[in-house]
Design a protein around this motif. Structure first.
Motif, PDB file in Angstrom:
ATOM      1  N   TYR A  14       0.622  -1.081   0.062  1.00 53.54           N
ATOM      2  CA  TYR A  14       0.077   0.010   0.214  1.00 53.54           C
ATOM      3  C   TYR A  14       0.910   1.212  -0.071  1.00 53.54           C
ATOM      4  O   TYR A  14       1.794   1.219   0.611  1.00 53.54           O
ATOM      5  N   HIS A  18      -2.999   5.071   1.408  1.00 49.83           N
ATOM      6  CA  HIS A  18      -4.082   4.025   1.637  1.00 49.83           C
ATOM      7  C   HIS A  18      -3.454   3.227   2.803  1.00 49.83           C
ATOM      8  O   HIS A  18      -3.698   1.905   2.943  1.00 49.83           O
ATOM      9  N   LEU A  21      -6.012   1.173   4.935  1.00 46.11           N
ATOM     10  CA  LEU A  21      -6.243  -0.294   4.319  1.00 46.11           C
ATOM     11  C   LEU A  21      -5.000  -1.293   4.700  1.00 46.11           C
ATOM     12  O   LEU A  21      -5.365  -2.446   5.187  1.00 46.11           O
TER      13      LEU A  21
END
Length: 206
Positions: A14, A18, A21
Motif C-alpha cells: 500500500y 492507503h 487499508l
C-alpha cells in the motif's frame, strides 16, 4: 561506524494514501533496509514488519530500532556483536501507535506516538468481515483517531523512563517525531502547521 544508512519501507503493498487499508489488513508488508553509500547497494535486512516506521541507532551502534506501528511495538535488529543479524522485541504493548523514534544522544530514545490505541480498531482485528466493511466506508464514516499528544523516553533496555502527555490534544496532538537538541525537544506532526518545542527537563506531574 561503516556509514550504513538504515531506513524503512512501511508497506510493499500500500502507498501512503492507503495506510488505513494496510492497518485493516494487518499483515506484515513492511521492511527495514540497509544502504551502503560506498557501493550504492541497498539490501533488506528485516522483513515481515507491521507497517515499518521510525528508525534509531543505539549509542554503541550495535543495534537499530524500528517501529511497527500497527503492532504497537518496537523491534530491535542487531547489527554487531554475538546476536548480529538477529531481531527481537524491544518493547511491545504500547498504549498507542509508535511513529517516529530518535536517539537522545544520552543513551536513551524518544518515541513519538501520534495517538492512543483505538478500542474499535482493536475489537475489529479478529473479525475480517468487519474490517472489510470498514474498508469500504468513506473516510468520513471510519473510526477517527483521538486527538492526543504523547512522547515516551526509553532506555537502551526498552524500559520506560518517563512519558509526557497532552490528553486532550489541546497543545500539540498527533506527534509523529521528536528530536532532542540542547535540552530542548522538538516535536513534529503531520496535521499541525508548526513545530512544537518543550524542555527536555520537563517531568510528568505527580
Amino acid at each position: 561506524d561503516d556509514g550504513t544508512i538504515y531506513f524503512t519501507d512501511a508497506s510493499i503493498k500500500y502507498d501512503q494514501h492507503h495506510y488505513v487499508l494496510d492497518m485493516l489488513e494487518a499483515r506484515p508488508w513492511g521492511r527495514l533496509i540497509a544502504f551502503n553509500p560506498e557501493t550504492g547497494q541497498a539490501r533488506t535486512v528485516l522483513d515481515e514488519l507491521y507497517f515499518a516506521n521510525g528508525v534509531a541507532l543505539s549509542s554503541k551502534q550495535d543495534f537499530v530500532l524500528v517501529n511497527e506501528t500497527y503492532r504497537y511495538r518496537v523491534t530491535r535488529y542487531w547489527i554487531s556483536g554475538p546476536k548480529q543479524g538477529r531481531s527481537d522485541i524491544f518493547i511491545d504493548r504500547l498504549p498507542g501507535f509508535p511513529d517516529g523514534i530518535s536517539s537522545s544522544g544520552r543513551g536513551t530514545f524518544w518515541l513519538a506516538l501520534p495517538t492512543v490505541r483505538n478500542p474499535q480498531a482493536d475489537f475489529m482485528h479478529p473479525w475480517p468481515f468487519l474490517k472489510e466493511i470498514v474498508a469500504r466506508l468513506p473516510d468520513s464514516a471510519r473510526p477517527k483517531p483521538a486527538p492526543y499528544g504523547l512522547i515516551v523516553e526509553l532506555d537502551e533496555q526498552g524500559n520506560v523512563l518517563r512519558s509526557l502527555h497532552d490528553p486532550e490534544g489541546d497543545d500539540f496532538p498527533f506527534i509523529t517525531s521528536v528530536q532532542e537538541v540542547n535540552n530542548q525537544l522538538y516535536l513534529g506532526t503531520l496535521t499541525g502547521k508548526g513545530i512544537g518545542v518543550v524542555s527536555a527537563q520537563l517531568r510528568p506531574k505527580p
